[in-house]
Design a protein around this motif. Sequence first.
Motif, PDB file in Angstrom:
ATOM      1  N   ILE A 292       1.815   5.465   3.444  1.00 29.81           N
ATOM      2  CA  ILE A 292       1.464   4.161   3.899  1.00 29.81           C
ATOM      3  C   ILE A 292       0.207   3.926   2.701  1.00 29.81           C
ATOM      4  CG2 ILE A 292      -0.132   5.050   5.583  1.00 29.81           C
ATOM      5  CD1 ILE A 292       0.464   2.380   6.994  1.00 29.81           C
ATOM      6  N   PHE A 293       0.177   2.661   2.256  1.00 28.70           N
ATOM      7  CA  PHE A 293      -0.854   2.495   1.401  1.00 28.70           C
ATOM      8  C   PHE A 293      -1.942   1.209   1.869  1.00 28.70           C
ATOM      9  CE2 PHE A 293       0.857   4.482  -2.384  1.00 28.70           C
ATOM     10  CZ  PHE A 293       2.405   4.691  -1.769  1.00 28.70           C
ATOM     11  N   GLY A 294      -3.129   1.433   2.036  1.00 26.89           N
ATOM     12  CA  GLY A 294      -4.353   0.295   2.106  1.00 26.89           C
ATOM     13  C   GLY A 294      -3.934  -0.401   3.452  1.00 26.89           C
ATOM     14  N   GLY A 295      -4.452  -1.655   3.581  1.00 25.42           N
ATOM     15  CA  GLY A 295      -3.921  -2.461   4.837  1.00 25.42           C
ATOM     16  C   GLY A 295      -5.482  -3.281   5.272  1.00 25.42           C
ATOM     17  N   GLY A 296      -5.343  -4.090   6.054  1.00 23.19           N
ATOM     18  CA  GLY A 296      -6.670  -4.455   6.761  1.00 23.19           C
ATOM     19  C   GLY A 296      -6.902  -4.483   8.284  1.00 23.19           C
ATOM     20  N   GLU A 297      -7.858  -4.949   8.694  1.00 22.83           N
ATOM     21  CA  GLU A 297      -7.984  -5.045  10.101  1.00 22.83           C
ATOM     22  C   GLU A 297      -7.222  -6.279  10.519  1.00 22.83           C
ATOM     23  OE1 GLU A 297      -9.969  -4.089  12.615  1.00 22.83           O
ATOM     24  OE2 GLU A 297     -11.376  -2.840  11.833  1.00 22.83           O
ATOM     25  N   VAL A 298      -7.056  -6.413  11.836  1.00 18.22           N
ATOM     26  CA  VAL A 298      -6.120  -7.401  12.253  1.00 18.22           C
ATOM     27  C   VAL A 298      -6.698  -8.927  12.229  1.00 18.22           C
ATOM     28  CG1 VAL A 298      -5.427  -8.545  14.612  1.00 18.22           C
ATOM     29  CG2 VAL A 298      -5.467  -5.833  14.290  1.00 18.22           C
ATOM     30  N   GLY A 299      -5.795  -9.602  11.562  1.00 23.32           N
ATOM     31  CA  GLY A 299      -5.965 -11.202  11.473  1.00 23.32           C
ATOM     32  C   GLY A 299      -6.919 -11.290  10.316  1.00 23.32           C
ATOM     33  N   GLU A 300      -7.564 -12.528  10.171  1.00 19.15           N
ATOM     34  CA  GLU A 300      -8.276 -13.111   9.057  1.00 19.15           C
ATOM     35  C   GLU A 300      -9.822 -12.237   8.993  1.00 19.15           C
ATOM     36  OE1 GLU A 300      -8.219 -17.049   8.853  1.00 19.15           O
ATOM     37  OE2 GLU A 300      -9.535 -17.166   7.033  1.00 19.15           O
ATOM     38  N   SER A 301      -9.627 -10.802   8.719  1.00 17.24           N
ATOM     39  CA  SER A 301     -10.568 -10.088   8.759  1.00 17.24           C
ATOM     40  C   SER A 301     -11.127  -9.733   7.533  1.00 17.24           C
ATOM     41  CB  SER A 301     -10.226  -8.655   9.663  1.00 17.24           C
ATOM     42  OG  SER A 301     -11.173  -7.670   9.127  1.00 17.24           O
ATOM     43  N   PRO A 302     -12.235  -9.680   7.256  1.00 19.43           N
ATOM     44  CA  PRO A 302     -12.854  -9.203   5.739  1.00 19.43           C
ATOM     45  C   PRO A 302     -12.570  -7.778   5.377  1.00 19.43           C
ATOM     46  CG  PRO A 302     -14.633  -9.508   6.877  1.00 19.43           C
ATOM     47  CD  PRO A 302     -13.366  -9.862   7.878  1.00 19.43           C
TER      48      PRO A 302
ATOM     49  N   HIS B  12      -9.620   1.061  -4.946  1.00 19.44           N
ATOM     50  CA  HIS B  12     -10.290   0.020  -4.198  1.00 19.44           C
ATOM     51  C   HIS B  12      -9.862  -0.218  -2.663  1.00 19.44           C
ATOM     52  CE1 HIS B  12     -12.470  -1.099  -8.141  1.00 19.44           C
ATOM     53  NE2 HIS B  12     -11.056  -1.224  -8.586  1.00 19.44           N
ATOM     54  N   PRO B  13     -10.470  -0.693  -1.753  1.00 17.11           N
ATOM     55  CA  PRO B  13      -9.747  -1.251  -0.667  1.00 17.11           C
ATOM     56  C   PRO B  13      -8.671  -2.195  -1.040  1.00 17.11           C
ATOM     57  CG  PRO B  13     -11.966  -1.159  -0.164  1.00 17.11           C
ATOM     58  CD  PRO B  13     -12.048  -0.924  -1.830  1.00 17.11           C
ATOM     59  N   ALA B  14      -7.331  -2.321  -0.459  1.00 10.14           N
ATOM     60  CA  ALA B  14      -6.410  -3.178  -0.851  1.00 10.14           C
ATOM     61  C   ALA B  14      -5.528  -3.454   0.363  1.00 10.14           C
ATOM     62  CB  ALA B  14      -5.820  -2.383  -1.820  1.00 10.14           C
ATOM     63  N   ARG B  15      -5.236  -4.926   0.461  1.00 17.52           N
ATOM     64  CA  ARG B  15      -4.283  -5.501   1.099  1.00 17.52           C
ATOM     65  C   ARG B  15      -3.058  -5.915   0.186  1.00 17.52           C
ATOM     66  NH1 ARG B  15      -5.484  -8.013   6.160  1.00 17.52           N
ATOM     67  NH2 ARG B  15      -7.677  -7.934   6.912  1.00 17.52           N
ATOM     68  N   TYR B  16      -1.982  -6.072   0.739  1.00 21.75           N
ATOM     69  CA  TYR B  16      -0.876  -6.649   0.034  1.00 21.75           C
ATOM     70  C   TYR B  16      -0.467  -6.073  -1.098  1.00 21.75           C
ATOM     71  CZ  TYR B  16      -3.439 -10.401   2.426  1.00 21.75           C
ATOM     72  OH  TYR B  16      -4.132 -11.185   3.552  1.00 21.75           O
ATOM     73  N   LEU B  17      -0.792  -4.480  -1.168  1.00 24.92           N
ATOM     74  CA  LEU B  17      -0.396  -3.563  -2.375  1.00 24.92           C
ATOM     75  C   LEU B  17       1.116  -3.550  -2.625  1.00 24.92           C
ATOM     76  CD1 LEU B  17      -2.282  -1.952  -4.435  1.00 24.92           C
ATOM     77  CD2 LEU B  17      -1.341  -0.098  -3.073  1.00 24.92           C
ATOM     78  N   SER B  18       1.612  -3.999  -3.630  1.00 27.64           N
ATOM     79  CA  SER B  18       3.189  -3.902  -3.889  1.00 27.64           C
ATOM     80  C   SER B  18       3.415  -2.451  -4.394  1.00 27.64           C
ATOM     81  CB  SER B  18       3.665  -4.822  -5.176  1.00 27.64           C
ATOM     82  OG  SER B  18       3.717  -6.100  -4.701  1.00 27.64           O
ATOM     83  N   THR B  19       4.388  -1.808  -3.782  1.00 23.66           N
ATOM     84  CA  THR B  19       4.702  -0.436  -4.126  1.00 23.66           C
ATOM     85  C   THR B  19       6.006  -0.270  -4.706  1.00 23.66           C
ATOM     86  OG1 THR B  19       4.963  -0.213  -1.693  1.00 23.66           O
ATOM     87  CG2 THR B  19       2.813   0.708  -2.524  1.00 23.66           C
ATOM     88  N   VAL B  20       6.363   0.282  -5.564  1.00 23.16           N
ATOM     89  CA  VAL B  20       7.868   0.114  -6.222  1.00 23.16           C
ATOM     90  C   VAL B  20       8.050   1.575  -6.468  1.00 23.16           C
ATOM     91  CG1 VAL B  20       9.339  -0.786  -8.008  1.00 23.16           C
ATOM     92  CG2 VAL B  20       7.595  -2.179  -6.966  1.00 23.16           C
TER      93      VAL B  20
ATOM     94  N   SER C  28     -10.808  -4.073   4.915  1.00 21.19           N
ATOM     95  CA  SER C  28      -9.653  -3.399   4.229  1.00 21.19           C
ATOM     96  C   SER C  28      -9.940  -2.021   3.961  1.00 21.19           C
ATOM     97  CB  SER C  28      -9.232  -4.281   3.125  1.00 21.19           C
ATOM     98  OG  SER C  28     -10.098  -4.467   2.169  1.00 21.19           O
ATOM     99  N   THR C  29      -9.124  -1.178   3.794  1.00 21.47           N
ATOM    100  CA  THR C  29      -9.092   0.107   3.272  1.00 21.47           C
ATOM    101  C   THR C  29      -8.585   0.724   2.174  1.00 21.47           C
ATOM    102  OG1 THR C  29      -8.792   2.525   4.231  1.00 21.47           O
ATOM    103  CG2 THR C  29      -7.034   0.695   4.860  1.00 21.47           C
ATOM    104  N   ARG C  30      -9.115   1.765   1.548  1.00 21.66           N
ATOM    105  CA  ARG C  30      -8.351   2.581   0.309  1.00 21.66           C
ATOM    106  C   ARG C  30      -7.594   3.552   0.743  1.00 21.66           C
ATOM    107  NH1 ARG C  30     -13.785   4.709  -2.617  1.00 21.66           N
ATOM    108  NH2 ARG C  30     -12.022   5.659  -4.097  1.00 21.66           N
ATOM    109  N   ARG C  31      -7.488   3.776   2.298  1.00 20.44           N
ATOM    110  CA  ARG C  31      -6.607   4.775   2.711  1.00 20.44           C
ATOM    111  C   ARG C  31      -5.317   4.961   2.256  1.00 20.44           C
ATOM    112  NH1 ARG C  31      -3.706   2.795   5.328  1.00 20.44           N
ATOM    113  NH2 ARG C  31      -4.351   2.273   7.462  1.00 20.44           N
ATOM    114  N   THR C  32      -4.618   6.098   1.980  1.00 19.20           N
ATOM    115  CA  THR C  32      -3.250   6.294   1.924  1.00 19.20           C
ATOM    116  C   THR C  32      -2.799   7.485   2.997  1.00 19.20           C
ATOM    117  OG1 THR C  32      -3.041   7.851   0.242  1.00 19.20           O
ATOM    118  CG2 THR C  32      -3.222   5.724  -0.429  1.00 19.20           C
ATOM    119  N   ALA C  33      -1.788   7.501   3.263  1.00 16.35           N
ATOM    120  CA  ALA C  33      -1.350   8.571   4.291  1.00 16.35           C
ATOM    121  C   ALA C  33      -0.168   9.256   4.229  1.00 16.35           C
ATOM    122  CB  ALA C  33      -1.745   8.518   5.636  1.00 16.35           C
TER     123      ALA C  33
END
Length: 649
Positions: A408-418, A444-452, A420-425
């Motif tokens: 799993i890569f990045g992501g953000g808090e619920v809803g329209e939150s500022p 960098h902290p990232a939402r909507y990262l494309s992973t291919v 986000s995280t750099r975390r992968t696991a």
Amino acid sequence: MKPRPRPSTARRLLSGAIGLVVLGLLVFVNRPVVAFGSDALHDFTINRLSYKQKYGHWARLPVPLKFRVNAIHAALLHTGKVLIIAGSGNNREDFEAGTFRTVLYDPGQDRFSEVPTPTDVFCAGHTFLPDGNLLIAGGTKSYEVLEKDITHAAGVMKIKNESPTGGPRVFPRGTRLTAKDGRAYLTRDDVTVPAAIAMKHGDQVMTHAGAAEVWVDAEAAGDASIVDHPAQYAVAGLTGLDQRNIYGLSDKITREKQEYGGDRTSYEFDPRTERYVRTGDMVRSRWYPTLAEMPNGDVLAVSGLDEFGRILPGDNESYVRAKKRWVAAPKLKRVFPTYPGLHLAADGRLFFSGSNSGYGSDTEGRTPGLWDLTNNKFQVVPGLPDARMTETSSSVLLPPAQDQKVMIFGGGEVGESPVSTRRTAIADLDAAKPAYVPGPDLPHPARYLSTVLLPDDTVLTTGGSSGYRGGAYRGQTRSDLFNAQIYRPAGDRFETAAESTVGRNYHSEALLLPDGRVITMGSDPLYDRAGRDPGTFEQRIEVYSPPYLFKGARPVVGAGPGTVQRGAKAEFATPDAGRVRTARLLRPGAVTHVTDVDQRSVALDLTRSAGGVAVTVPKAKGLVPSGWYMLFLIDDKGVPSTGRWIQVR
Ligand SMILES: [Cu+2]
């Protein structure tokens, strides 16, 4: 010798000032040259072969004006063409005008074509079927209405029919329902209410009322029509006993924001005819469902918002391929947020990575785990750091699929939150007690990262933004990320890749192409660059060529079969047998909202002979679901062949 007299302080200051002005002028007149110089240097640098060999190369894809669309969904068909679906493309005018778009891009011929799009498939779910058709189900029935734009109170009305005689009742759009105090509401759609069913329980006859839901809007504008409690309503135009037997019920009628409403239409997109072919409708309307593959080749539709914008309370359903129809799956009742990341594991269970696109409860159904479809048991997979930041994250089954590791890569808090995280696991699903363990941080902290997934057992990660939909983050009004990196599972590390030139946040996609390149498209920023006005949908397309495309001659796949059985061996001619090291089957991607549960890379057993290779496809359906795959042969330098399409039965 007499020393030279020192200039006076005034004179020194004056000449200093003149010097500064001259210097300033010089810099000013040379400014464009300086800028041009650095651009030219950048251009020179990124186009050097040694740079491309290390970081790869991005290029803009020229798209003729008439084929530019808001790419919301993308899938690679086994004809080698890329299906790009916009539907209404998150554009209200297009939705209201009934303008729905789909285009096909043929990377082999570098040609675009238009496909007629019958209904608004914007935000449907999709997955490939064993025959190569793309099942596409759900979509948009209504657009959201923001609170500030709501003039009339509105809500969902359930119309009940307690009469077992007289059959189903049809109430046309505009039917009036009135509360005891006279406040009136009008139905927004035609609605058919089934008759009640009389059932014998022992010697007693029980009547089970028929019921149907419909949206209603208050007749009068303003707050006076708000109802904050469950109430009963009379249906206009009824006479006699019907007045008692047929009535409306509503929990509440409000002026709150109205969410997008889901649709229940379903299609199989046929890559051969390049047309949408309607199937039976879904049981429930769904906006933002995930279509997950089941071990028998059927498909499970999970989650989504219903036609009234409510998160479905765990109502999932399955697609019976042989009959091209959907049936409810009451035994698989389970709540997930929208577009849950559900990856098919080798043992047939579905692993929910935690990735999702939000909506619904901010706690219920968000815990990662393994879902057993034979008994609806759910085994929690613990250990995810930043566990609250799974929304707008992405996840993949790492290559090769045999390793059974999901990342799993990045992501953000619920809803329209500022936040986000750099975390992968990474979760090893083969472990006795699967749990997430931390992976390397993203730059960098990232939402909507494309992973291919790439054929050389690496994962390209590109795009995304630190802020919500590319917006404000740590004092900046825009937060698109241009850096890309390649994750190498063997070393558990990211390697820097060349930077893209187009920011991609919400509603963006990336897909592996048969020639080994990666196509990226879409992006739907909430705001413009200044952070004030609405953003513009990104219609430019880029193509990334990974480093392996600059490392010399590619292995060639020659003659071989077009289909192969699971568990069987297949022989392919190749002049490069001597240097081929691995063989992979790459299942084509089908992606929306950075959710792609289709892509997977399966390792094949390989034996080499003079002039050819023999590969063996694994037996497990959960490892190699039936369908079309690209066969890649990869050489000793990590250079892949182009993908050869074969069907696994
Ligand atoms: Cu969306």
